[in-house]
Design a protein around this motif. Structure first.
Motif, PDB file in Angstrom:
ATOM      1  N   LYS A  34     -36.941   4.889  38.669  1.00  0.00           N
ATOM      2  CA  LYS A  34     -36.879   3.545  39.257  1.00  0.00           C
ATOM      3  C   LYS A  34     -38.153   2.754  38.976  1.00  0.00           C
ATOM      4  O   LYS A  34     -38.648   2.019  39.814  1.00  0.00           O
ATOM      5  CB  LYS A  34     -36.623   3.646  40.756  1.00  0.00           C
ATOM      6  CG  LYS A  34     -35.311   4.317  41.110  1.00  0.00           C
ATOM      7  CD  LYS A  34     -35.002   4.193  42.579  1.00  0.00           C
ATOM      8  CE  LYS A  34     -34.563   2.787  42.947  1.00  0.00           C
ATOM      9  NZ  LYS A  34     -34.178   2.682  44.367  1.00  0.00           N
ATOM     10  N   ASN A  35     -38.683   2.931  37.771  1.00  0.00           N
ATOM     11  CA  ASN A  35     -39.891   2.221  37.362  1.00  0.00           C
ATOM     12  C   ASN A  35     -39.917   2.255  35.835  1.00  0.00           C
ATOM     13  O   ASN A  35     -40.013   3.323  35.240  1.00  0.00           O
ATOM     14  CB  ASN A  35     -41.137   2.893  37.944  1.00  0.00           C
ATOM     15  CG  ASN A  35     -42.393   2.086  37.732  1.00  0.00           C
ATOM     16  OD1 ASN A  35     -42.604   1.511  36.661  1.00  0.00           O
ATOM     17  ND2 ASN A  35     -43.239   2.036  38.739  1.00  0.00           N
ATOM     18  N   ASP A  79     -41.196   3.729  42.996  1.00  0.00           N
ATOM     19  CA  ASP A  79     -39.943   2.981  43.028  1.00  0.00           C
ATOM     20  C   ASP A  79     -40.274   1.491  42.922  1.00  0.00           C
ATOM     21  O   ASP A  79     -40.885   0.915  43.824  1.00  0.00           O
ATOM     22  CB  ASP A  79     -39.217   3.303  44.336  1.00  0.00           C
ATOM     23  CG  ASP A  79     -37.925   2.533  44.516  1.00  0.00           C
ATOM     24  OD1 ASP A  79     -37.587   1.681  43.670  1.00  0.00           O
ATOM     25  OD2 ASP A  79     -37.248   2.776  45.541  1.00  0.00           O
ATOM     26  N   SER A  80     -39.872   0.840  41.838  1.00  0.00           N
ATOM     27  CA  SER A  80     -40.239  -0.561  41.642  1.00  0.00           C
ATOM     28  C   SER A  80     -39.532  -1.498  42.616  1.00  0.00           C
ATOM     29  O   SER A  80     -39.923  -2.667  42.739  1.00  0.00           O
ATOM     30  CB  SER A  80     -39.937  -0.992  40.202  1.00  0.00           C
ATOM     31  OG  SER A  80     -38.556  -0.862  39.921  1.00  0.00           O
ATOM     32  N   GLN A  81     -38.510  -1.019  43.325  1.00  0.00           N
ATOM     33  CA  GLN A  81     -37.844  -1.840  44.327  1.00  0.00           C
ATOM     34  C   GLN A  81     -38.498  -1.712  45.703  1.00  0.00           C
ATOM     35  O   GLN A  81     -38.297  -2.567  46.571  1.00  0.00           O
ATOM     36  CB  GLN A  81     -36.374  -1.446  44.430  1.00  0.00           C
ATOM     37  CG  GLN A  81     -35.580  -1.706  43.162  1.00  0.00           C
ATOM     38  CD  GLN A  81     -34.142  -1.233  43.263  1.00  0.00           C
ATOM     39  OE1 GLN A  81     -33.716  -0.653  44.263  1.00  0.00           O
ATOM     40  NE2 GLN A  81     -33.375  -1.457  42.207  1.00  0.00           N
ATOM     41  N   ASN A  84     -40.951  -4.782  47.258  1.00  0.00           N
ATOM     42  CA  ASN A  84     -40.290  -5.937  47.863  1.00  0.00           C
ATOM     43  C   ASN A  84     -39.688  -5.602  49.219  1.00  0.00           C
ATOM     44  O   ASN A  84     -39.749  -6.414  50.152  1.00  0.00           O
ATOM     45  CB  ASN A  84     -39.212  -6.475  46.919  1.00  0.00           C
ATOM     46  CG  ASN A  84     -39.776  -7.399  45.868  1.00  0.00           C
ATOM     47  OD1 ASN A  84     -40.840  -7.125  45.306  1.00  0.00           O
ATOM     48  ND2 ASN A  84     -39.091  -8.479  45.568  1.00  0.00           N
ATOM     49  N   ASP A 115     -40.236 -14.071  44.659  1.00  0.00           N
ATOM     50  CA  ASP A 115     -39.672 -13.013  45.497  1.00  0.00           C
ATOM     51  C   ASP A 115     -39.262 -13.507  46.876  1.00  0.00           C
ATOM     52  O   ASP A 115     -38.234 -13.095  47.402  1.00  0.00           O
ATOM     53  CB  ASP A 115     -40.671 -11.854  45.623  1.00  0.00           C
ATOM     54  CG  ASP A 115     -40.794 -11.082  44.333  1.00  0.00           C
ATOM     55  OD1 ASP A 115     -39.760 -10.836  43.677  1.00  0.00           O
ATOM     56  OD2 ASP A 115     -41.919 -10.715  43.958  1.00  0.00           O
TER      57      ASP A 115
END
Length: 228
Positions: A34-35, A79-81, A84, A115
């Motif tokens: 996830k990155n 985790d790139s999510q 946010n 964002d």
């Protein structure tokens, strides 16, 4: 920000930027990464990692997401999510010093999508979030690879600030502790210059490290911003 069904493993390899092979108690598993950043200093053979497992009924190509990795004494969420999601909790609870009356994700203004859009006391605010996983000698650095998109966001925030928006860029350091945050001038000097220009245009530059466990990540404490 919480995960469920987290299992430990050992990193084996990364065939491409989207997939990794991880040794678990049930054998080697193919996992979604996830990155899409390089993470070359993190994803080393044998590194302890943590995966989120999904049920067989989930409509996915893999049953696992790779979400965290151990680097020495540091546990890093990759985790790139996650930034946010954690930032939304932070902003909604008054992280900027006030409780927003409006908080909208994925807000388009001008030629950029930011964002978050917030309102408070009649004032409009745009916030852009950047996740940080690169660490060198206690300092968190961004970016880990050149990012023209990141420069575009900073330039957009500068234009919005000139038109009366309260603007900020929030660097979410996905580990703790961090002694400082700095733009990674060695990797992308143009981004460092754009960040300085945004600061000079009135954009707030904020950095917070995070309390990270294999199952969670939450913004913890402000980190000094250096190198501008």
């Amino acid at each position: 920000m919480q995960y469920s069904n987290v299992v430990p493993g050992r990193f084996v390899s990364r065939p491409n930027r989207f997939l990794a092979q991880v040794e678990t108690a049930d054998g080697v598993q193919t996992c979604h990464v996830k990155n899409t950043g390089r993470c070359a200093e993190l994803l080393l053979p044998g590194a302890p990692v943590w995966l989120q497992r999904f049920g067989a009924d989930a409509k996915r190509k893999t049953k696992f997401d790779l979400i965290a990795v151990q680097k020495g004494a540091l546990l890093l969420n990759i985790d790139s999510q996650a930034p946010n999601a954690a930032a939304r909790e932070f902003l909604a609870s008054g992280g900027l010093g006030w409780i927003p009356s409006v908080l909208r994700p994925e807000y388009t203004w001008g030629d950029s999508r930011f964002d978050f859009y917030l309102e408070h006391g009649g004032r409009r605010c745009l916030a852009e979030v950047k996740g940080v996983t690169l660490e060198e000698d206690g300092t968190a650095l961004f970016p880990d690879a050149p990012t023209l998109r990141g420069i575009k966001h900073l330039e957009g925030l500068s234009r919005a600030a000139a038109q009366g928006f309260a603007c900020c860029v929030l660097f979410v350091v996905q580990f703790s502790p961090a002694a400082a945050f700095a733009p990674n001038r060695r990797t992308h000097p143009a981004f460092a210059d754009a960040l300085r220009a945004a600061r000079d245009a009135g954009v707030r530059v904020l950095a917070y490290d995070c309390a990270v466990t294999p199952e969670s990540m939450v913004l913890r404490a402000p980190v000094p911003v250096t190198g501008l």
